[in-house]
Design a protein around this motif. Structure first.
Motif, short mmCIF file in Angstrom:
data_model
loop_
_atom_site.label_atom_id
_atom_site.label_comp_id
_atom_site.label_asym_id
_atom_site.label_seq_id
_atom_site.Cartn_x
_atom_site.Cartn_y
_atom_site.Cartn_z
N VAL A 146 -48.66 -174.49 -83.91
CA VAL A 146 -49.06 -175.95 -83.80
C VAL A 146 -47.61 -176.69 -83.39
O VAL A 146 -46.47 -176.18 -83.72
N TRP A 151 -48.20 -181.22 -91.93
CA TRP A 151 -48.94 -180.21 -92.42
C TRP A 151 -50.37 -180.64 -92.84
O TRP A 151 -51.25 -179.56 -92.57
N THR A 154 -53.20 -180.64 -90.23
CA THR A 154 -53.95 -179.25 -89.66
C THR A 154 -55.15 -178.81 -90.73
O THR A 154 -55.15 -177.49 -90.42
N ARG A 281 -50.39 -169.45 -89.59
CA ARG A 281 -50.44 -170.68 -89.01
C ARG A 281 -49.21 -171.52 -89.30
O ARG A 281 -48.65 -171.84 -90.43
N SER A 283 -45.52 -173.97 -87.36
CA SER A 283 -45.15 -174.84 -86.24
C SER A 283 -44.15 -174.26 -85.16
O SER A 283 -43.30 -173.23 -85.55
#
Length: 427
Positions: A146, A151, A154, A281, A283
């Protein structure tokens, strides 16, 4: 094997037994034999001191100065063993037996004393390099990248968050680098264990040399530190990835690519990063990626954060060198940089800082032990260079410690809040 050898509940009985054995072995039936035992103990202690002086001050085998405490325990260990050996001659069978039994006790006492000084091993499993973790369970984690560092946006945040995170091992394939890396150790914070895990920042954790990935957890206590942080921040903390930048406990590839040591840099910057992005997951923002390291690993952390600000927004370095080195510039260039002085100079953090200045959004924390004069000077120099290049820098000096794991834990405890802020996790 899991008995805590670093706690007083074990150390005090051990030291009392060692002292009682030494006293028994010292007192002999005649004053001449007593004197002979005393001379043997003093001579052994001198030999122990001489060995430390030779390997430390003369040969600089470890690249760091050993503390007076380590020197003392080495001398006591040698002295105790010499006293025991002296009792093997012209003595009764039971004294010979006690002398033989006392040798491992004296050695264990010296080892434990030195271990407490370095703060390295919790138990014999740690000392033998046994990794105490099972294979990593990803739960609901999945590969997704992402943007940004918001955070909490998300995830729905509706799932129950466990009290602690989980630690496990994983084999990260060296697809591009072909680097002979050992298994990595990964920490998933509490929120990563929920049914709807948020995207999270990533913190590389790199051990010293000699060392192994698990050292950052067993000796560095990074999982406990992250759990403590998460407990104050709703279960949020970075995903910690302790990958193997060494390829073996006695190797020092310096986190660069070379014909001699293999492609350590490519392994960490490409293979490990690709694994993280395809399994977790995270960034795409450099602010969401940091590097924490000790000694050789700290040098790597500084190299990456200064040389690749497009990938890493922060570094937490405990006892870093000024740059990649094998202890000798000529050897470093020939062995680690395939003979290229230009490549060696380019890899130095000072050169990287000058090339990338001014840094737009980077945080770096440099730490060292108060009693480690060499690396304290390095920390000051790195701090000055980073500050001049526009980095948000912090300098930490661990009181009363040296080049050891106590310094690592101090730097982690006091330096991580700045890294957390850079990662968007709050203070």
């Amino acid at each position: 094997m899991t008995l805590r050898i670093d706690r007083l509940s074990f150390l005090i009985p051990l030291y009392l037994v060692a002292a009682a054995l030494a006293l028994y072995l010292l007192i002999r039936p005649t004053w001449r034999r007593t004197l002979a035992g005393l001379i043997a103990a003093v001579a052994g202690g001198f030999v122990g001191w001489f060995v430390v002086w030779l390997v430390d001050d003369v040969m600089d085998v470890f690249g760091v100065a050993l503390t007076p405490v380590t020197t003392l325990w080495t001398a006591l260990g040698f002295g105790g063993v010499s006293l025991a050996i002296a009792n093997l001659f012209r003595s009764r069978w039971w004294r010979k037996l006690i002398a033989a039994v006392s040798i491992p006790v004296f050695l264990a006492s010296a080892f434990c004393g030195i271990n407490v000084d370095f703060g390295a091993y919790r138990n014999l499993n740690d000392a033998l390099g046994v990794v105490p973790y099972r294979g990593l369970q990803l739960h609901s984690e999945h590969g997704e990248v992402v943007s940004g560092t918001n955070w909490r946006a998300t995830t729905s945040g509706s799932a129950t968050v466990p009290a602690k995170g989980e630690v496990g091992t994983v084999r990260i394939a060296a697809t591009q680098s072909r680097f002979p890396a050992r298994e990595a150790v990964v920490y998933l914070p509490p929120v990563a264990l929920t049914a709807d895990p948020p995207a999270l920042p990533v913190l590389y954790a790199l051990s010293g040399q000699p060392g192994a990935p698990a050292d950052m957890f067993t000796a560095g206590g990074i999982a406990a530190s992250m759990d403590a942080f998460a407990a104050k921040h709703g279960g949020y903390a970075p995903i910690v990835v302790a990958a193997d930048q060494l390829g073996g406990p006695g190797r020092n590839p310096m986190c660069v690519d070379s014909r001699t040591f293999g492609n350590s840099a490519t392994y960490l910057l490409t293979d490990v990063r690709d694994w993280v992005r395809s399994h977790l997951r995270v960034s795409s923002d450099p602010a969401g990626w940091g590097v924490f390291g000790y000694s050789q690993g700290a040098t790597c952390a500084v190299q990456f954060a200064t040389g690749r600000p497009d990938l890493f927004g922060s570094a937490l370095a405990s006892s870093s060198e000024l740059g990649p080195t094998l202890g000798n510039e000529e050897l470093t260039i020939q062995t680690g940089f395939d003979g290229s002085k230009a490549a060696y100079e380019k890899a130095q953090p000072a050169a990287a800082l000058a090339a990338h200045a001014p840094y737009r959004d980077s945080t770096m924390v440099f730490g060292a032990g108060q009693n480690d004069a060499k690396y304290t000077a390095f920390a000051h120099k790195l701090y000055d260079d980073a500050t001049a290049a526009g980095v948000k820098a912090q300098l930490l000096i661990s009181p009363g410690t040296a080049h050891d794991w106590k310094t690592v834990r101090y730097v982690l405890a006091h330096g991580f809040p700045a890294i957390a802020r850079q990662m968007g996790l709050g203070s």
